[in-house]
Design an enzyme around this catalytic site. Sequence first.
Site, mmCIF file in Angstrom:
data_model
loop_
_atom_site.group_PDB
_atom_site.id
_atom_site.type_symbol
_atom_site.label_atom_id
_atom_site.label_comp_id
_atom_site.label_asym_id
_atom_site.label_seq_id
_atom_site.Cartn_x
_atom_site.Cartn_y
_atom_site.Cartn_z
ATOM 1 N N ASP A 65 0.828 -1.204 0.000
ATOM 2 C CA ASP A 65 0.000 0.000 0.000
ATOM 3 C C ASP A 65 0.864 1.256 0.000
ATOM 4 O O ASP A 65 1.985 1.252 0.507
ATOM 5 C CB ASP A 65 -0.919 -0.025 1.243
ATOM 6 C CG ASP A 65 -2.118 0.892 1.096
ATOM 7 O OD1 ASP A 65 -2.336 1.437 0.006
ATOM 8 O OD2 ASP A 65 -2.846 1.070 2.097
ATOM 9 N N GLY A 66 0.336 2.332 -0.570
ATOM 10 C CA GLY A 66 1.009 3.626 -0.512
ATOM 11 C C GLY A 66 1.603 4.115 -1.823
ATOM 12 O O GLY A 66 2.293 5.137 -1.847
ATOM 13 N N ARG B 183 -0.625 9.311 -9.861
ATOM 14 C CA ARG B 183 -0.667 8.061 -9.100
ATOM 15 C C ARG B 183 -0.078 6.892 -9.893
ATOM 16 O O ARG B 183 0.551 6.001 -9.330
ATOM 17 C CB ARG B 183 -2.118 7.724 -8.716
ATOM 18 C CG ARG B 183 -2.739 8.700 -7.717
ATOM 19 C CD ARG B 183 -4.193 8.339 -7.442
ATOM 20 N NE ARG B 183 -4.328 6.989 -6.925
ATOM 21 C CZ ARG B 183 -4.177 6.657 -5.645
ATOM 22 N NH1 ARG B 183 -3.898 7.588 -4.748
ATOM 23 N NH2 ARG B 183 -4.308 5.412 -5.259
ATOM 24 N N ASN C 144 -11.045 -2.415 -5.685
ATOM 25 C CA ASN C 144 -10.232 -1.475 -6.458
ATOM 26 C C ASN C 144 -10.853 -1.085 -7.802
ATOM 27 O O ASN C 144 -10.426 -0.103 -8.430
ATOM 28 C CB ASN C 144 -8.794 -2.000 -6.655
ATOM 29 C CG ASN C 144 -7.947 -1.949 -5.397
ATOM 30 O OD1 ASN C 144 -7.071 -2.778 -5.181
ATOM 31 N ND2 ASN C 144 -8.190 -0.964 -4.535
ATOM 32 N N TRP C 145 -11.892 -1.802 -8.264
ATOM 33 C CA TRP C 145 -12.602 -1.399 -9.498
ATOM 34 C C TRP C 145 -13.271 -0.042 -9.320
ATOM 35 O O TRP C 145 -13.616 0.607 -10.311
ATOM 36 C CB TRP C 145 -13.679 -2.427 -9.859
ATOM 37 C CG TRP C 145 -13.147 -3.779 -10.188
ATOM 38 C CD1 TRP C 145 -13.259 -4.889 -9.407
ATOM 39 C CD2 TRP C 145 -12.434 -4.186 -11.358
ATOM 40 N NE1 TRP C 145 -12.649 -5.957 -10.023
ATOM 41 C CE2 TRP C 145 -12.139 -5.557 -11.222
ATOM 42 C CE3 TRP C 145 -12.003 -3.525 -12.522
ATOM 43 C CZ2 TRP C 145 -11.450 -6.284 -12.188
ATOM 44 C CZ3 TRP C 145 -11.324 -4.253 -13.486
ATOM 45 C CH2 TRP C 145 -11.049 -5.616 -13.315
HETATM 46 C C1 IPE Z 1 -5.687 -2.716 -0.384
HETATM 47 O O1 IPE Z 1 -5.278 -1.411 -0.487
HETATM 48 C C2 IPE Z 1 -5.629 -3.391 -1.719
HETATM 49 C C3 IPE Z 1 -4.303 -3.612 -2.250
HETATM 50 C C4 IPE Z 1 -3.174 -3.315 -1.694
HETATM 51 C C5 IPE Z 1 -4.281 -4.250 -3.546
HETATM 52 P P1 IPE Z 1 -6.290 -0.192 -0.690
HETATM 53 O O2 IPE Z 1 -5.436 1.019 -0.671
HETATM 54 O O3 IPE Z 1 -7.130 -0.427 -1.876
HETATM 55 O O4 IPE Z 1 -7.187 -0.309 0.624
HETATM 56 P P2 IPE Z 1 -8.066 0.782 1.351
HETATM 57 O O5 IPE Z 1 -9.054 1.262 0.349
HETATM 58 O O6 IPE Z 1 -7.145 1.858 1.795
HETATM 59 O O7 IPE Z 1 -8.671 0.056 2.514
HETATM 60 C C1 IPE Z 2 -1.448 0.279 -3.366
HETATM 61 O O1 IPE Z 2 -1.260 1.653 -3.388
HETATM 62 C C2 IPE Z 2 -1.625 -0.319 -4.732
HETATM 63 C C3 IPE Z 2 -2.979 -0.799 -5.028
HETATM 64 C C4 IPE Z 2 -4.010 -0.757 -4.245
HETATM 65 C C5 IPE Z 2 -3.183 -1.379 -6.332
HETATM 66 P P1 IPE Z 2 -2.476 2.670 -3.418
HETATM 67 O O2 IPE Z 2 -2.835 2.951 -4.819
HETATM 68 O O3 IPE Z 2 -3.579 2.173 -2.552
HETATM 69 O O4 IPE Z 2 -1.797 3.943 -2.772
HETATM 70 P P2 IPE Z 2 -2.438 4.960 -1.728
HETATM 71 O O5 IPE Z 2 -2.976 4.130 -0.586
HETATM 72 O O6 IPE Z 2 -3.508 5.699 -2.450
HETATM 73 O O7 IPE Z 2 -1.304 5.813 -1.320
HETATM 74 MG MG MG Z 3 -4.093 2.414 -0.605
#
Ligand code: IPE
Ligand code: IPE
Ligand code: MG
Length: 241
Positions: free
Chosen positions: A21-22, A34, A69-70
């Site tokens: 994440d991040g 992003r 994530n969709w």
């Molecule tokens: C969880 O991260 C899903 C993945 C890392 C693929 P998200 O960033 O989507 O989760 P939330 O929305 O912060 O809970």
């Molecule tokens: C994790 O990073 C990757 C996926 C969920 C695919 P994020 O895209 O959730 O990054 P933040 O949480 O918005 O920083």
């Molecule tokens: Mg995230």
Amino acid sequence: MEREINGKILTIPEHIAIIMDGNGRWAKKRLMPRSYGHVQGSKVVEKIIRSAGELGVKYLTVYAFSTENWKRPEEEVNTLMKLLNNYLEDCIKKCNKNNMRVKVIGEIHRLSPELQKKIIELEEASKQNDGIQFTMALNYGSRDEMVRAMRKMTSDVKAGTLKEEDISEETFERYLDTAGMPDPDLMIRTSGEERLSNFMMWQLAYTEFYFTDVLWPDFNKAELIKAIEYFNGRDRRFGAV
Ligand code: IPE
Ligand code: IPE
Ligand code: MG
């Protein structure tokens, strides 16, 4: 398994699961879109598989795309799917050289036919390898996984191939996408968030959790070792004293 790392004897977790994440915040800090974060993040995955293999980890499972994530903007979903496609292609080329077995968990039928084809090809091409098992959670959600498992169980009960009285925790596990895999010993979530976001809720029942503020594109072998050191400081009980 035990290994000497930086002068210390450490127990290496057999199975590590990671919520990567991040990526978005990492890019934002650099005033970049992003998608740039996702590009960097996907490069880190490959390095971490190598590091985990070198450390003696047998199973590495990463959360790459959730069923939720969709809901992200179409453009971002497209970028993620494109990266995934490139990653799968690359993996098909390299998995045998790296002796890595690759598996995908999640509801893959919602992915494009092209991606589905590559996933099957990759799983097939790497199934004889006996090095690290790398599992990618794609269009994965723990609730969805459990509902799909229940549907399959119900249809087997109806068909007479499964008896209702034989349904146990072990039976249920055989219907999950992770059938045959040991539960994770250590779960890492980067970026400071401390929630499961629908990741492996059944399998993580007794897993140690490690949260770090490091954003995924900055994660590296030294950070992985920190997580393993933390794991070594825990007193695992599984309900016993
Ligand atoms: C969880 O991260 C899903 C993945 C890392 C693929 P998200 O960033 O989507 O989760 P939330 O929305 O912060 O809970
Ligand atoms: C994790 O990073 C990757 C996926 C969920 C695919 P994020 O895209 O959730 O990054 P933040 O949480 O918005 O920083
Ligand atoms: Mg995230």
